[in-house]
Design a protein around this motif. Structure first.
Motif, PDB file in Angstrom:
ATOM      1  N   ARG A 141       0.789  -0.849  -0.079  1.00  0.00           N
ATOM      2  CA  ARG A 141       0.054  -0.042  -0.371  1.00  0.00           C
ATOM      3  C   ARG A 141       0.736   1.243   0.156  1.00  0.00           C
ATOM      4  NH1 ARG A 141      -5.754  -0.711   2.271  1.00  0.00           N
ATOM      5  NH2 ARG A 141      -5.836   1.348   2.280  1.00  0.00           N
ATOM      6  N   LEU A 142       2.053   1.228   0.210  1.00  0.00           N
ATOM      7  CA  LEU A 142       2.654   2.447   0.589  1.00  0.00           C
ATOM      8  C   LEU A 142       3.679   2.999  -0.487  1.00  0.00           C
ATOM      9  CD1 LEU A 142       4.128   1.912   4.438  1.00  0.00           C
ATOM     10  CD2 LEU A 142       2.823   3.390   3.688  1.00  0.00           C
ATOM     11  N   VAL A 143       4.158   1.698  -0.550  1.00  0.00           N
ATOM     12  CA  VAL A 143       4.239   1.304  -2.700  1.00  0.00           C
ATOM     13  C   VAL A 143       3.184   2.684  -3.211  1.00  0.00           C
ATOM     14  CG1 VAL A 143       5.303   0.293  -4.262  1.00  0.00           C
ATOM     15  CG2 VAL A 143       6.531   0.147  -2.118  1.00  0.00           C
TER      16      VAL A 143
ATOM     17  N   GLY B  30       8.467   5.811  -8.256  1.00  0.00           N
ATOM     18  CA  GLY B  30       9.905   5.066  -8.289  1.00  0.00           C
ATOM     19  C   GLY B  30      10.510   5.017  -6.973  1.00  0.00           C
ATOM     20  N   LEU B  31       9.461   5.275  -5.028  1.00  0.00           N
ATOM     21  CA  LEU B  31       9.961   4.426  -4.433  1.00  0.00           C
ATOM     22  C   LEU B  31       9.439   3.025  -4.551  1.00  0.00           C
ATOM     23  CD1 LEU B  31       9.480   7.435  -2.261  1.00  0.00           C
ATOM     24  CD2 LEU B  31      11.424   7.230  -2.614  1.00  0.00           C
ATOM     25  N   THR B  32       9.957   2.450  -4.058  1.00  0.00           N
ATOM     26  CA  THR B  32       9.860   0.861  -4.095  1.00  0.00           C
ATOM     27  C   THR B  32      10.124   0.135  -3.599  1.00  0.00           C
ATOM     28  OG1 THR B  32      11.497   0.072  -5.222  1.00  0.00           O
ATOM     29  CG2 THR B  32       9.510   1.215  -6.994  1.00  0.00           C
ATOM     30  N   ARG B  33      10.868   0.723  -2.391  1.00  0.00           N
ATOM     31  CA  ARG B  33      11.222  -0.185  -1.072  1.00  0.00           C
ATOM     32  C   ARG B  33      10.787   0.256  -0.228  1.00  0.00           C
ATOM     33  NH1 ARG B  33      12.120  -5.598  -2.962  1.00  0.00           N
ATOM     34  NH2 ARG B  33      12.908  -4.938  -5.203  1.00  0.00           N
TER      35      ARG B  33
ATOM     36  N   VAL C 129      10.575  13.436  -6.261  1.00  0.00           N
ATOM     37  CA  VAL C 129      10.532  12.674  -6.196  1.00  0.00           C
ATOM     38  C   VAL C 129      12.245  12.018  -5.095  1.00  0.00           C
ATOM     39  CG1 VAL C 129      10.433  10.134  -6.582  1.00  0.00           C
ATOM     40  CG2 VAL C 129       9.931  10.606  -7.748  1.00  0.00           C
ATOM     41  N   PRO C 130      11.890  12.029  -3.889  1.00  0.00           N
ATOM     42  CA  PRO C 130      13.425  11.718  -3.094  1.00  0.00           C
ATOM     43  C   PRO C 130      13.990  10.713  -3.303  1.00  0.00           C
ATOM     44  CG  PRO C 130      11.374  11.621  -1.818  1.00  0.00           C
ATOM     45  CD  PRO C 130      11.014  11.739  -2.959  1.00  0.00           C
ATOM     46  N   ASP C 131      14.770  10.444  -2.651  1.00  0.00           N
ATOM     47  CA  ASP C 131      16.086   9.276  -2.943  1.00  0.00           C
ATOM     48  C   ASP C 131      15.529   7.749  -1.558  1.00  0.00           C
ATOM     49  OD1 ASP C 131      17.831   9.620  -4.798  1.00  0.00           O
ATOM     50  OD2 ASP C 131      18.260  11.315  -4.077  1.00  0.00           O
ATOM     51  N   PHE C 132      15.114   8.984  -0.287  1.00  0.00           N
ATOM     52  CA  PHE C 132      14.037   7.988   0.746  1.00  0.00           C
ATOM     53  C   PHE C 132      13.519   8.861   1.012  1.00  0.00           C
ATOM     54  CE2 PHE C 132      19.241   7.060   0.445  1.00  0.00           C
ATOM     55  CZ  PHE C 132      18.863   6.178   0.487  1.00  0.00           C
ATOM     56  N   LEU C 133      11.959   8.394   1.660  1.00  0.00           N
ATOM     57  CA  LEU C 133      10.701   9.251   2.068  1.00  0.00           C
ATOM     58  C   LEU C 133      11.441   8.344   3.547  1.00  0.00           C
ATOM     59  CD1 LEU C 133       8.831  10.581   1.387  1.00  0.00           C
ATOM     60  CD2 LEU C 133       7.563   8.693   1.082  1.00  0.00           C
ATOM     61  N   CYS C 134      10.736   9.279   4.443  1.00  0.00           N
ATOM     62  CA  CYS C 134      10.949   8.508   6.229  1.00  0.00           C
ATOM     63  C   CYS C 134       9.455   8.634   6.468  1.00  0.00           C
ATOM     64  CB  CYS C 134      11.603  10.027   7.174  1.00  0.00           C
ATOM     65  SG  CYS C 134      13.574   9.551   6.431  1.00  0.00           S
TER      66      CYS C 134
ATOM     67  N   THR D 232      11.330   3.612   5.994  1.00  0.00           N
ATOM     68  CA  THR D 232      12.185   4.617   5.121  1.00  0.00           C
ATOM     69  C   THR D 232      12.019   4.243   3.966  1.00  0.00           C
ATOM     70  OG1 THR D 232      12.975   4.808   7.615  1.00  0.00           O
ATOM     71  CG2 THR D 232      14.361   5.327   5.046  1.00  0.00           C
ATOM     72  N   LEU D 233      11.120   4.539   2.634  1.00  0.00           N
ATOM     73  CA  LEU D 233      11.135   3.634   1.720  1.00  0.00           C
ATOM     74  C   LEU D 233      12.246   4.563   1.161  1.00  0.00           C
ATOM     75  CD1 LEU D 233       7.902   3.884   3.114  1.00  0.00           C
ATOM     76  CD2 LEU D 233       7.543   4.154   0.272  1.00  0.00           C
ATOM     77  N   THR D 234      12.496   3.879  -0.112  1.00  0.00           N
ATOM     78  CA  THR D 234      13.347   4.132  -0.897  1.00  0.00           C
ATOM     79  C   THR D 234      13.514   3.906  -2.566  1.00  0.00           C
ATOM     80  OG1 THR D 234      15.786   4.128  -1.585  1.00  0.00           O
ATOM     81  CG2 THR D 234      15.599   2.473  -0.553  1.00  0.00           C
ATOM     82  N   THR D 235      14.628   3.655  -3.251  1.00  0.00           N
ATOM     83  CA  THR D 235      14.630   3.560  -4.895  1.00  0.00           C
ATOM     84  C   THR D 235      14.745   2.039  -5.083  1.00  0.00           C
ATOM     85  OG1 THR D 235      16.635   4.068  -5.183  1.00  0.00           O
ATOM     86  CG2 THR D 235      14.611   6.291  -5.213  1.00  0.00           C
ATOM     87  N   GLU D 236      14.666   1.489  -6.169  1.00  0.00           N
ATOM     88  CA  GLU D 236      14.958  -0.123  -6.541  1.00  0.00           C
ATOM     89  C   GLU D 236      16.903   0.181  -7.211  1.00  0.00           C
ATOM     90  OE1 GLU D 236      13.005  -1.904  -6.556  1.00  0.00           O
ATOM     91  OE2 GLU D 236      14.066  -3.320  -6.847  1.00  0.00           O
TER      92      GLU D 236
END
Ligand code: PLP
Length: 454
Positions: free
Chosen positions: A101-103, A109-112, A279-284, A299-303
């Motif tokens: 859901r978060l992704v 682009g934030l996938t993890r 689109v950040p590289d990390f989203l807290c 903490t979301l981040t990119t592939e």
């Protein structure tokens, strides 16, 4: 035991055993603590039976009000299946569903998703990942960060290292890692002495100067998108965030967006980064993630970042970090229920509507004798009180003006907390228009009572 005796014992025990956060305990022990026993909708009831409006959203976490049936039920259903099981070496249902859901709702682009427990740890995770990302890529030297003055990212030492509030952070300086500090986008008290928009983003020019000279040392830029919350509800001018993103790209560093305070609808969009299509590289994320019920962070981040950590075990590219309660199923179930409510009750549309009432009020109070500045976006904002409007001279610290305004509001049935002499306005997002108006009226009266004696 009668109720009066019970209350006497509760107050005595609180004062005897609890060390309250961010609290001068001498003052606390001299006063009578307010102890909360029940919550409903946007109200909290104390042990003496008095109801208060929760104007601080229980420290900026509450979204749908207290005792929201859908979240209560989701938690109960989850408790009946599983309280906790670790994510170290195992998965669990609710945290998996929540990650998906978060992704799906965060910027493309934030996938993890990496879980932890609170806002500070969400930032720690991003800092450590950003640092290790470069190491794993074989790029040496990126051992520092670029943060902003007036920034607040939490109270653990990594988060404090990238903090910029001297009152909270300076004493720990010898324990912290060095970071580069760029100016805060605080237009009311511009540290460069400039005026927006004539300044042409002088603060960004300073940031660029740091990056030009030290870019190879900087693993990531970390900031609170749109609003520096604990620094005093400092709203950055439109275009600032986009400018930071462009600098991060130009100087090949990563961008950590700390949306712990501004995420989940606070600014009128689900995430503050959306306002400027960043689109950040990390989203807290944390605080509002569970609707204000339980501690959880992500903490979301990119592939691109994620893939730098892949390899054979013996290559030691692994992210060696984790917490006991990482991905807690009950908290995850509450978070899913909260996201469902965002859709079902169209929370974002509600915030945008009420933001109109709020911004009109902010303009109105800006005319009061001792209001230097009033600022906000969505349903978050602050009113900065000053001794002298002309010179922007602040009140002496000892006068505790902001605190006294909040105590005056409390007498009138509203709980709020100041940041120095900035009165913070942070109602639960689902607050009714009537209660919002009532809250704003109480604050206006309290400001006038304390600063103008009327
Ligand atoms: N980051 C921001 C922007 C915050 O406002 C806060 C808390 O206010 C934190 C991080 C720290 O969150 P926590 O108190 O959950 O550790």
């Amino acid at each position: 035991m009668g109720i009066i005796e019970r209350n006497r014992r509760l107050i005595e025990a609180d004062q005897k055993y609890i060390w309250h956060p961010f609290t001068q305990m001498k003052e606390w022990l001299e006063g009578e603590p307010l102890i909360i026993e029940e919550g409903r909708d946007c109200f909290l009831r104390d042990i003496k039976g008095r109801w208060y409006l929760d104007g601080v959203s229980s420290l900026w976490v509450n979204i749908h009000g207290h005792r929201k049936r859908e979240i209560d039920e989701a938690i109960i259903r989850q408790v009946e299946r599983l309280g906790h099981s670790t994510l170290l070496g195992l998965g669990n249902l609710p945290s998996t569903e929540l990650a998906e859901r978060l992704v799906s709702i965060t910027p493309e682009g934030l996938t993890r998703v990496f879980y932890s427990d609170n806002g500070s740890t969400a930032v720690e995770v991003a800092l450590k990942m950003a640092y290790q990302y470069w190491k794993n890529k074989g790029i040496e030297g990126k051992n520092s960060f670029l943060a902003l003055r007036n920034a607040y990212h939490g109270d653990t030492l990594g988060a404090v290292s990238v903090g910029g509030i001297d009152l909270f952070h300076e004493i720990y300086r010898p324990l912290l890692f060095e970071t580069y500090k760029a100016p805060s986008p605080y237009c009311y008290r511009c540290e460069l002495g400039l005026n927006h928009p004539d300044c042409r983003f002088g603060c960004l020019q300073k940031m660029e100067e740091i990056l030009r000279n030290h870019g190879e040392e900087i693993a990531a830029i970390v900031l609170e998108p749109l609003v520096q919350g604990a620094g005093g509800m400092i709203v950055s001018p439109p275009g600032y965030l986009r400018g930071v993103k462009e600098l991060a790209e130009r100087y090949e560093t990563l961008l950590i967006a700390d949306e712990v305070a501004v995420g989940f609808g606070r600014t009128g969009r689900m995430f503050a980064c959306e306002h400027e299509e960043v689109v950040p590289d990390f989203l807290c994320l944390s605080k509002g993630i569970t609707g204000g019920y339980l501690p959880l962070a992500a903490t979301l981040t990119t592939e691109e970042v994620f893939s730098a950590f892949l390899g054979e075990y013996a290559e030691f590219r692994t992210f060696f970090h984790g917490h006991s309660y990482t991905g807690n199923p009950i908290a995850s179930a509450a978070a899913i229920a909260s996201l469902d409510l965002f859709e079902k009750e169209d929370i974002l549309e509600g915030v945008r509507e009420k933001a109109g009432i709020f911004s009109e009020w902010l303009e109105e109070v800006n005319g009061l004798v001792h209001v230097g500045d009033s600022r906000g976006i969505g349903l978050m904002g602050g009113v900065e009180l000053v001794l002298d409007r002309e010179t922007k001279r602040p009140y002496p610290v000892e006068s505790r003006t902001g605190y006294r305004v909040c105590m005056k509001a409390r007498e009138r049935g509203l709980i709020i907390r100041p940041l120095g002499d900035v009165i913070v306005i942070m109602p639960p997002l689902a607050i009714s228009r009537e209660n919002l108006s009532r809250m704003l009226e109480i604050i206006r009266e309290a400001i006038m009572a304390v600063t103008e004696g009327r």
